[in-house]
Design a protein around this motif. Structure first.
Motif, PDB file in Angstrom:
ATOM      1  N   LEU A  72      39.266  -3.292  39.974  1.00 27.15           N
ATOM      2  CA  LEU A  72      38.331  -4.528  40.397  1.00 27.15           C
ATOM      3  C   LEU A  72      36.740  -3.117  41.256  1.00 27.15           C
ATOM      4  O   LEU A  72      35.845  -4.064  40.308  1.00 27.15           O
ATOM      5  N   ILE A  73      37.062  -2.712  41.598  1.00 24.54           N
ATOM      6  CA  ILE A  73      35.403  -1.764  42.595  1.00 24.54           C
ATOM      7  C   ILE A  73      35.441  -0.732  41.447  1.00 24.54           C
ATOM      8  O   ILE A  73      34.307  -0.318  41.437  1.00 24.54           O
ATOM      9  N   TYR A  74      36.516   0.150  41.150  1.00 25.79           N
ATOM     10  CA  TYR A  74      36.708   1.063  40.029  1.00 25.79           C
ATOM     11  C   TYR A  74      35.744   0.592  38.812  1.00 25.79           C
ATOM     12  O   TYR A  74      34.523   1.065  37.786  1.00 25.79           O
ATOM     13  N   TYR A  75      36.821  -0.012  37.943  1.00 25.50           N
ATOM     14  CA  TYR A  75      35.986  -0.874  36.823  1.00 25.50           C
ATOM     15  C   TYR A  75      35.303  -2.042  37.076  1.00 25.50           C
ATOM     16  O   TYR A  75      34.652  -1.731  35.960  1.00 25.50           O
ATOM     17  N   GLY A  76      35.459  -2.225  37.827  1.00 19.94           N
ATOM     18  CA  GLY A  76      34.409  -3.796  37.877  1.00 19.94           C
ATOM     19  C   GLY A  76      33.364  -3.594  37.748  1.00 19.94           C
ATOM     20  O   GLY A  76      32.196  -4.614  37.799  1.00 19.94           O
ATOM     21  N   LEU A  77      32.658  -2.876  39.176  1.00 19.33           N
ATOM     22  CA  LEU A  77      31.478  -3.201  39.774  1.00 19.33           C
ATOM     23  C   LEU A  77      30.460  -2.649  38.845  1.00 19.33           C
ATOM     24  O   LEU A  77      29.160  -3.205  38.770  1.00 19.33           O
ATOM     25  N   SER A  78      31.031  -1.649  37.832  1.00 17.38           N
ATOM     26  CA  SER A  78      30.303  -0.899  36.378  1.00 17.38           C
ATOM     27  C   SER A  78      29.675  -2.560  35.673  1.00 17.38           C
ATOM     28  O   SER A  78      29.217  -1.875  34.631  1.00 17.38           O
ATOM     29  N   GLN A  79      30.585  -3.761  35.919  1.00 16.63           N
ATOM     30  CA  GLN A  79      30.232  -4.523  34.815  1.00 16.63           C
ATOM     31  C   GLN A  79      29.102  -5.134  35.152  1.00 16.63           C
ATOM     32  O   GLN A  79      28.428  -5.947  34.681  1.00 16.63           O
ATOM     33  N   PHE A  80      28.031  -5.411  36.875  1.00 17.83           N
ATOM     34  CA  PHE A  80      26.611  -5.718  36.357  1.00 17.83           C
ATOM     35  C   PHE A  80      26.159  -4.977  37.281  1.00 17.83           C
ATOM     36  O   PHE A  80      25.505  -4.144  37.647  1.00 17.83           O
ATOM     37  N   LEU A  88      22.754   2.112  45.753  1.00 16.25           N
ATOM     38  CA  LEU A  88      24.853   2.705  46.394  1.00 16.25           C
ATOM     39  C   LEU A  88      25.155   2.685  44.142  1.00 16.25           C
ATOM     40  O   LEU A  88      26.642   3.365  44.655  1.00 16.25           O
ATOM     41  N   TRP A  89      24.398   2.228  43.207  1.00 22.09           N
ATOM     42  CA  TRP A  89      25.001   2.724  42.289  1.00 22.09           C
ATOM     43  C   TRP A  89      25.721   4.255  42.207  1.00 22.09           C
ATOM     44  O   TRP A  89      26.905   4.876  41.626  1.00 22.09           O
ATOM     45  N   PRO A  90      24.282   5.508  42.303  1.00 21.28           N
ATOM     46  CA  PRO A  90      24.798   7.052  42.852  1.00 21.28           C
ATOM     47  C   PRO A  90      27.039   6.750  42.926  1.00 21.28           C
ATOM     48  O   PRO A  90      27.363   8.102  43.037  1.00 21.28           O
ATOM     49  N   PHE A  91      26.892   6.498  44.860  1.00 16.65           N
ATOM     50  CA  PHE A  91      28.320   6.674  45.210  1.00 16.65           C
ATOM     51  C   PHE A  91      29.195   5.893  43.937  1.00 16.65           C
ATOM     52  O   PHE A  91      30.462   6.528  44.449  1.00 16.65           O
ATOM     53  N   LEU A  92      29.303   5.070  43.871  1.00 19.16           N
ATOM     54  CA  LEU A  92      30.093   3.296  43.419  1.00 19.16           C
ATOM     55  C   LEU A  92      30.134   4.260  42.076  1.00 19.16           C
ATOM     56  O   LEU A  92      31.350   3.405  41.882  1.00 19.16           O
ATOM     57  N   ARG A  93      30.072   4.815  41.371  1.00 22.63           N
ATOM     58  CA  ARG A  93      29.874   4.664  39.663  1.00 22.63           C
ATOM     59  C   ARG A  93      31.295   6.483  40.334  1.00 22.63           C
ATOM     60  O   ARG A  93      31.575   6.511  39.039  1.00 22.63           O
TER      61      ARG A  93
END
Length: 239
Positions: A72-80, A88-93
């Motif tokens: 959910l974190i790896y594949y799901g957060l990119s859907q927003f 936060l995106w440079p880290f969460l990607r």
């Protein structure tokens, strides 16, 4: 037949994934411990909304599989799209930070209950006596609650850290090349899963043995005050 020389070669190759495995474990355990302390304080709070929020968090992360949380974190957060525009995106990607975040959030839920149980194990009479003596706030926590709670929670927390070492294997499902990720890559090249997984299992066994010994040593040092009277009593009897 099991090819021992091949297992040894695989073991040596998989050892290159140990630094990443330990790094993931250290980052997730350290950050998870900070969050766990906050959650435990919320659970021990007399203000019901704080307690309720902590209960909901712990219920969700203890009640769902870590692998699902990781996906959910790896594949799901990119859907927003809004999230992709934040700092936060440079880290969460990055797979590394997603894995560390999932592991930290998961271990925080379990560790919070371990910490809460340790605090509740401190006799109420000792806390009241300390308050009557004039202790309060941080002094009470540092001198009375923390030392006793730490001794009580250490065995359970050591099990949680060992579980985190093993849980880092799930990071291989999101392209992380730690021990299990390297094992999967080696299997795809050699088609010899039994020997390679034996080597990978030996590495995790060795790492967890070291972690358990370190916690045993820490626990031994913390119990020095409890052992001292026994030594003095034995010396008196021998005299």
């Amino acid at each position: 037949m099991i090819d021992l020389p091949f297992i040894y070669d695989a073991f040596v190759q998989l050892c290159s994934g140990i630094p990443l495995t330990l790094q993931l474990m250290a980052v997730s355990v350290a950050s998870g411990a900070v969050l766990a302390i906050v959650l435990a304080a919320m659970r021990l709070s007399t203000w019901t909304p704080l307690d309720l929020l902590a209960r909901i968090y712990i219920f969700i992360f203890r009640g769902t599989p870590l692998l699902v949380q990781l996906y959910l974190i790896y594949y799901g957060l990119s859907q927003f799209p809004e999230l992709r525009k934040t700092f936060l995106w440079p880290f969460l990607r990055e797979a590394y930070w997603c894995a560390a975040l999932a592991l930290a959030l998961n271990t925080a839920a379990y560790s919070a209950e371990i910490i809460r149980g340790g605090v509740l194990s401190v006799p109420a009479g000792q806390i009241e006596a300390a308050r009557a003596y004039g202790m309060s706030g941080f002094t009470l926590i540092r001198r009375i609650i923390a030392p006793q709670a730490l001794r009580q929670m250490l065995p359970g927390y050591s099990n949680e850290v060992i579980l985190m070492v093993k849980s880092t294997a799930l990071a291989s499902t999101i392209t992380m090349m730690e021990v299990t990720g390297l094992a999967a890559k080696l299997i795809s090249a050699t088609y010899r899963p039994v020997e390679i997984f034996i080597a990978a299992g030996a590495i995790y066994l060795l790492l967890n043995f070291i972690v358990s010994r370190l916690f045993k040593l820490f626990e031994y040092r913390l119990s020095a005050a409890q052992r001292q009277p026994l030594y003095r009593r034995a010396a008196g009897e021998n005299a």
